[in-house]
Scaffold this motif. Structure first.
Motif, PDB file in Angstrom:
ATOM      1  N   SER A  27       0.935  -1.118  -0.081  1.00 23.38           N
ATOM      2  CA  SER A  27      -0.003  -0.012   0.138  1.00 23.38           C
ATOM      3  C   SER A  27       0.998   1.081  -0.075  1.00 23.38           C
ATOM      4  O   SER A  27       2.138   1.159   0.292  1.00 23.38           O
ATOM      5  CB  SER A  27      -1.070   0.066   1.185  1.00 23.38           C
ATOM      6  OG  SER A  27      -0.328   0.307   2.307  1.00 23.38           O
ATOM      7  N   PHE A  28       0.286   2.368  -0.304  1.00 23.70           N
ATOM      8  CA  PHE A  28       0.734   3.733  -0.226  1.00 23.70           C
ATOM      9  C   PHE A  28       1.655   3.845   1.135  1.00 23.70           C
ATOM     10  O   PHE A  28       2.904   4.251   1.033  1.00 23.70           O
ATOM     11  CB  PHE A  28       0.273   4.926  -0.388  1.00 23.70           C
ATOM     12  CG  PHE A  28       0.720   6.114  -0.408  1.00 23.70           C
ATOM     13  CD1 PHE A  28       1.465   6.642  -1.487  1.00 23.70           C
ATOM     14  CD2 PHE A  28       0.664   6.804   0.958  1.00 23.70           C
ATOM     15  CE1 PHE A  28       2.100   7.687  -1.117  1.00 23.70           C
ATOM     16  CE2 PHE A  28       1.105   8.304   0.935  1.00 23.70           C
ATOM     17  CZ  PHE A  28       1.982   8.815  -0.178  1.00 23.70           C
ATOM     18  N   ASN A  29       1.203   3.646   2.209  1.00 27.78           N
ATOM     19  CA  ASN A  29       1.563   3.869   3.649  1.00 27.78           C
ATOM     20  C   ASN A  29       2.631   2.874   3.813  1.00 27.78           C
ATOM     21  O   ASN A  29       3.872   3.079   4.374  1.00 27.78           O
ATOM     22  CB  ASN A  29       0.514   3.762   4.618  1.00 27.78           C
ATOM     23  CG  ASN A  29      -0.448   4.722   4.619  1.00 27.78           C
ATOM     24  OD1 ASN A  29       0.045   6.131   4.316  1.00 27.78           O
ATOM     25  ND2 ASN A  29      -1.672   4.651   5.280  1.00 27.78           N
ATOM     26  N   GLU A  30       2.535   1.525   3.271  1.00 30.19           N
ATOM     27  CA  GLU A  30       3.643   0.489   3.548  1.00 30.19           C
ATOM     28  C   GLU A  30       4.788   0.832   2.581  1.00 30.19           C
ATOM     29  O   GLU A  30       5.908   0.705   3.050  1.00 30.19           O
ATOM     30  CB  GLU A  30       2.809  -0.890   3.030  1.00 30.19           C
ATOM     31  CG  GLU A  30       2.102  -1.441   3.984  1.00 30.19           C
ATOM     32  CD  GLU A  30       1.507  -2.678   3.581  1.00 30.19           C
ATOM     33  OE1 GLU A  30       1.183  -3.760   4.271  1.00 30.19           O
ATOM     34  OE2 GLU A  30       1.330  -2.911   2.251  1.00 30.19           O
ATOM     35  N   GLN A  31       4.665   1.424   1.394  1.00 30.94           N
ATOM     36  CA  GLN A  31       5.621   1.802   0.822  1.00 30.94           C
ATOM     37  C   GLN A  31       6.552   3.099   1.352  1.00 30.94           C
ATOM     38  O   GLN A  31       7.877   2.982   1.430  1.00 30.94           O
ATOM     39  CB  GLN A  31       5.443   2.231  -0.794  1.00 30.94           C
ATOM     40  CG  GLN A  31       6.456   2.621  -1.466  1.00 30.94           C
ATOM     41  CD  GLN A  31       7.128   1.464  -1.896  1.00 30.94           C
ATOM     42  OE1 GLN A  31       6.751   0.246  -2.404  1.00 30.94           O
ATOM     43  NE2 GLN A  31       8.611   1.577  -1.663  1.00 30.94           N
ATOM     44  N   ARG A  32       5.768   3.817   1.969  1.00 35.16           N
ATOM     45  CA  ARG A  32       6.402   4.998   2.442  1.00 35.16           C
ATOM     46  C   ARG A  32       7.063   4.600   3.819  1.00 35.16           C
ATOM     47  O   ARG A  32       8.253   4.958   4.188  1.00 35.16           O
ATOM     48  CB  ARG A  32       5.366   6.069   2.877  1.00 35.16           C
ATOM     49  CG  ARG A  32       4.913   6.871   1.903  1.00 35.16           C
ATOM     50  CD  ARG A  32       3.903   7.861   2.291  1.00 35.16           C
ATOM     51  NE  ARG A  32       4.402   8.752   3.612  1.00 35.16           N
ATOM     52  CZ  ARG A  32       3.634   9.303   4.197  1.00 35.16           C
ATOM     53  NH1 ARG A  32       2.436   9.521   4.062  1.00 35.16           N
ATOM     54  NH2 ARG A  32       4.137  10.294   4.890  1.00 35.16           N
ATOM     55  N   GLU A  33       6.599   3.684   4.663  1.00 33.41           N
ATOM     56  CA  GLU A  33       7.072   2.984   5.493  1.00 33.41           C
ATOM     57  C   GLU A  33       8.398   2.398   5.411  1.00 33.41           C
ATOM     58  O   GLU A  33       9.460   2.353   5.895  1.00 33.41           O
ATOM     59  CB  GLU A  33       6.312   2.081   6.257  1.00 33.41           C
ATOM     60  CG  GLU A  33       6.728   1.416   7.549  1.00 33.41           C
ATOM     61  CD  GLU A  33       5.734   0.304   8.112  1.00 33.41           C
ATOM     62  OE1 GLU A  33       6.192  -0.155   9.506  1.00 33.41           O
ATOM     63  OE2 GLU A  33       4.797   0.114   7.866  1.00 33.41           O
ATOM     64  N   LEU A  34       8.576   1.414   4.259  1.00 33.21           N
ATOM     65  CA  LEU A  34       9.578   0.776   3.745  1.00 33.21           C
ATOM     66  C   LEU A  34      10.650   1.837   3.382  1.00 33.21           C
ATOM     67  O   LEU A  34      12.012   1.399   3.786  1.00 33.21           O
ATOM     68  CB  LEU A  34       9.090  -0.121   2.680  1.00 33.21           C
ATOM     69  CG  LEU A  34      10.195  -0.868   1.820  1.00 33.21           C
ATOM     70  CD1 LEU A  34      10.700  -1.830   2.818  1.00 33.21           C
ATOM     71  CD2 LEU A  34       9.622  -1.749   0.883  1.00 33.21           C
ATOM     72  N   ASP A  35      10.434   2.693   2.622  1.00 35.12           N
ATOM     73  CA  ASP A  35      11.308   3.797   2.222  1.00 35.12           C
ATOM     74  C   ASP A  35      12.027   4.389   3.503  1.00 35.12           C
ATOM     75  O   ASP A  35      13.325   4.632   3.368  1.00 35.12           O
ATOM     76  CB  ASP A  35      10.591   4.818   1.363  1.00 35.12           C
ATOM     77  CG  ASP A  35      10.053   4.323  -0.182  1.00 35.12           C
ATOM     78  OD1 ASP A  35      10.615   3.177  -0.364  1.00 35.12           O
ATOM     79  OD2 ASP A  35       9.302   4.991  -0.578  1.00 35.12           O
ATOM     80  N   GLY A  36      11.501   4.551   4.496  1.00 34.02           N
ATOM     81  CA  GLY A  36      11.787   5.199   5.575  1.00 34.02           C
ATOM     82  C   GLY A  36      12.708   4.427   6.556  1.00 34.02           C
ATOM     83  O   GLY A  36      13.547   4.964   7.649  1.00 34.02           O
TER      84      GLY A  36
END
Length: 105
Positions: A27-36
Motif C-alpha cells: 500500500s502507499f503507507n507501507e511503501q512510505r514506511e519501507l522507504d523510511g
C-alpha cells in the motif's frame, strides 16, 4: 434466489482464493514506511553505538544508579526498537519481492 446466492458466493470464494494466492502490492503507507525504515534503523544504530561506547567506559559503572540506569534503559529500548524495525523492514521487503516475482510469472 437461493441459486443466485450460491452462484454469487461461489464466484466470491474464487475471487477471494485468487486474492490470497497472489501477493499483494505494498500500500502507499507501507511503501512510505519501507522507504523510511533504513534511515530510522541507521539513526537507532548510531545511538546504540554511542550508548555502547558510554557503557564501555570503565568509569561508567562507578557512577550512581540514578546516572547509569537511564542509560542502560535507553540502550535496552534502542536495541528493542532496532529489532522491531528490522523485522518490519524484512516483512515489507519480502512482501514487495513476492509481488515483483509474481508479476514476472
Amino acid at each position: 434466489a437461493d441459486t443466485e446466492a450460491v452462484e454469487q458466493s461461489g464466484s466470491r470464494k474464487t475471487a477471494d482464493s485468487r486474492a490470497t494466492r497472489l501477493p499483494q502490492k505494498l500500500s502507499f503507507n507501507e511503501q512510505r514506511e519501507l522507504d523510511g525504515l533504513p534511515g530510522e534503523i541507521e539513526t537507532l544504530e548510531t545511538r546504540q553505538s554511542e550508548l555502547h561506547a558510554q557503557t564501555a567506559d570503565p568509569e561508567f559503572y562507578a557512577q550512581n544508579y540514578e546516572v547509569t540506569q537511564p542509560v542502560l534503559d535507553e540502550l535496552e529500548q534502542v536495541t528493542a526498537d532496532i529489532d522491531a524495525k528490522s523485522t518490519r523492514w524484512l516483512e515489507l521487503e519480502d512482501k514487495q519481492q513476492a509481488y515483483v516475482a509474481a508479476r514476472k510469472v
